[in-house]
Design an enzyme around this catalytic site. Structure first.
Site, mmCIF file in Angstrom:
data_model
loop_
_atom_site.group_PDB
_atom_site.id
_atom_site.type_symbol
_atom_site.label_atom_id
_atom_site.label_comp_id
_atom_site.label_asym_id
_atom_site.label_seq_id
_atom_site.Cartn_x
_atom_site.Cartn_y
_atom_site.Cartn_z
ATOM 1 N N CYS A 85 0.830 -1.216 0.000
ATOM 2 C CA CYS A 85 0.000 0.000 0.000
ATOM 3 C C CYS A 85 0.867 1.269 0.000
ATOM 4 O O CYS A 85 1.441 1.589 -1.028
ATOM 5 C CB CYS A 85 -0.995 -0.046 1.144
ATOM 6 S SG CYS A 85 -2.387 1.019 0.821
ATOM 7 N N HIS A 214 -3.301 -5.102 1.984
ATOM 8 C CA HIS A 214 -2.572 -5.340 3.249
ATOM 9 C C HIS A 214 -2.599 -6.808 3.674
ATOM 10 O O HIS A 214 -3.379 -7.172 4.570
ATOM 11 C CB HIS A 214 -3.222 -4.525 4.366
ATOM 12 C CG HIS A 214 -3.000 -3.057 4.284
ATOM 13 N ND1 HIS A 214 -1.974 -2.409 4.923
ATOM 14 C CD2 HIS A 214 -3.689 -2.095 3.634
ATOM 15 C CE1 HIS A 214 -2.026 -1.124 4.684
ATOM 16 N NE2 HIS A 214 -3.069 -0.902 3.893
ATOM 17 N N GLU A 216 -0.677 -8.215 5.664
ATOM 18 C CA GLU A 216 -0.276 -8.316 7.090
ATOM 19 C C GLU A 216 -1.472 -8.141 8.028
ATOM 20 O O GLU A 216 -1.376 -8.448 9.213
ATOM 21 C CB GLU A 216 0.830 -7.298 7.401
ATOM 22 C CG GLU A 216 0.405 -5.852 7.580
ATOM 23 C CD GLU A 216 0.037 -5.131 6.287
ATOM 24 O OE1 GLU A 216 0.016 -5.752 5.206
ATOM 25 O OE2 GLU A 216 -0.250 -3.924 6.371
HETATM 26 N N1 LIG Z 1 -3.305 1.933 3.606
HETATM 27 C C1 LIG Z 1 -2.347 2.682 3.136
HETATM 28 O O1 LIG Z 1 -1.160 2.378 3.198
HETATM 29 C C2 LIG Z 1 -2.819 3.959 2.531
HETATM 30 C C3 LIG Z 1 -1.793 4.680 1.697
HETATM 31 C C4 LIG Z 1 -2.071 6.169 1.677
HETATM 32 N N2 LIG Z 1 -3.213 6.479 0.868
HETATM 33 C C5 LIG Z 1 -0.840 6.924 1.190
HETATM 34 O O2 LIG Z 1 -0.838 7.778 0.422
HETATM 35 O O3 LIG Z 1 0.202 6.675 1.582
#
Ligand SMILES: NC(=O)CC[C@H](N)C(=O)O
Length: 239
Positions: A85, A214, A216
């Site tokens: 992410c 995610h 994890e």
């Molecule tokens: N769940 C996440 O890691 C979100 C990422 C977040 N939108 C960012 O810009 O970093």
């Protein structure tokens, strides 16, 4: 005797503790030491690194303040790194929807990524994924998406997933392999067509793994197992 393998988890902000727990849960032929990385000295001990989800702009800022920005870029050039992410955003070569004053990236994977690319209506959702190369392939992996990015190649334009595969294969560096997809009918907002690039949610390029969701935050260790066996172990010879 096989050498133990040290996998670091960048622990500046975000879901680093959860990654550590999942790595500690793995039962593999080789021993894994899952260590938290907060300084350049911590990073130096690692054979591989996970950059967790959280907030990409905050992680980049804290990396700069900790003197980790340049050591991280150097590490990514030669060792396996998995970004989840926000971590995936940091590994991209460029980002759409960056913070107003821009945001620092580490790079390493030849893709462009749209930060918060699902739009403001879709903050988070869960969906079963089709994944290539995991253990027990018949068991779907549950993707947890939280303000997730979307993989784009061209700013503000959507190209078909098949074309994306072709262009990514031609991109400089190692070929990119799409390893997880969301079925088009599961997209939280209607797909434009069956090749909507939002269906691509995990990629591998060379030593690196990138997931927009995610793993994890589940109790399913199969992505951690995949990263260890396919990306990390081949780079650490046994003694
Ligand atoms: N769940 C996440 O890691 C979100 C990422 C977040 N939108 C960012 O810009 O970093």
């Amino acid at each position: 005797m096989s050498t133990s393998v040290t996998i670091g988890i960048l622990a500046l902000q975000g879901a680093f503790a959860e990654h550590q727990t999942r790595l500690q849960n793995l039962r593999l032929k080789r021993k894994i030491d899952a260590v938290l990385v907060k300084t350049p000295e911590d990073l130096q001990r690692c054979h591989a690194l996970i950059i967790p989800g959280g907030e990409s702009t905050t992680i980049a800022l804290l990396a700069r303040l900790s003197g980790l920005l340049e050591p991280l870029k150097e590490f990514i050039r030669v060792k396996p790194v998995w970004g989840t992410c926000a971590g995936a955003i940091l590994l991209a070569q460029s980002v759409t929807g960056a913070k107003k004053d821009g945001q620092e990236l580490l790079g390493g994977v030849s893709i462009d990524i749209a930060r918060n690319g699902w739009g403001s209506q879709v903050e988070s959702f869960e969906a079963p994924l089709d994944v290539t190369g995991l253990q027990d392939p018949s068991v779907p992996f549950t993707g947890i998406f939280i303000r997730a990015p979307v993989l784009f190649l061209v700013v503000h334009s959507r190209i078909s997933a098949d074309l994306l595969q072709v262009v990514l294969a031609l991109a400089p560096g190692a070929p990119i392999q799409v390893i997880a997809r969301l079925a088009p009918h599961l997209l939280p907002e209607p797909a434009e067509d069956e090749n909507d690039p939002r269906t691509i949610v995990a990629l591998r390029q060379g030593l690196h793994l990138l997931t927009t969701f995610h793993p994890e935050l589940t109790r399913d260790d199969r992505f951690h197992d995949y990263f260890a066996r396919k990306c990390v172990f081949p780079t650490v010879p046994t003694s």
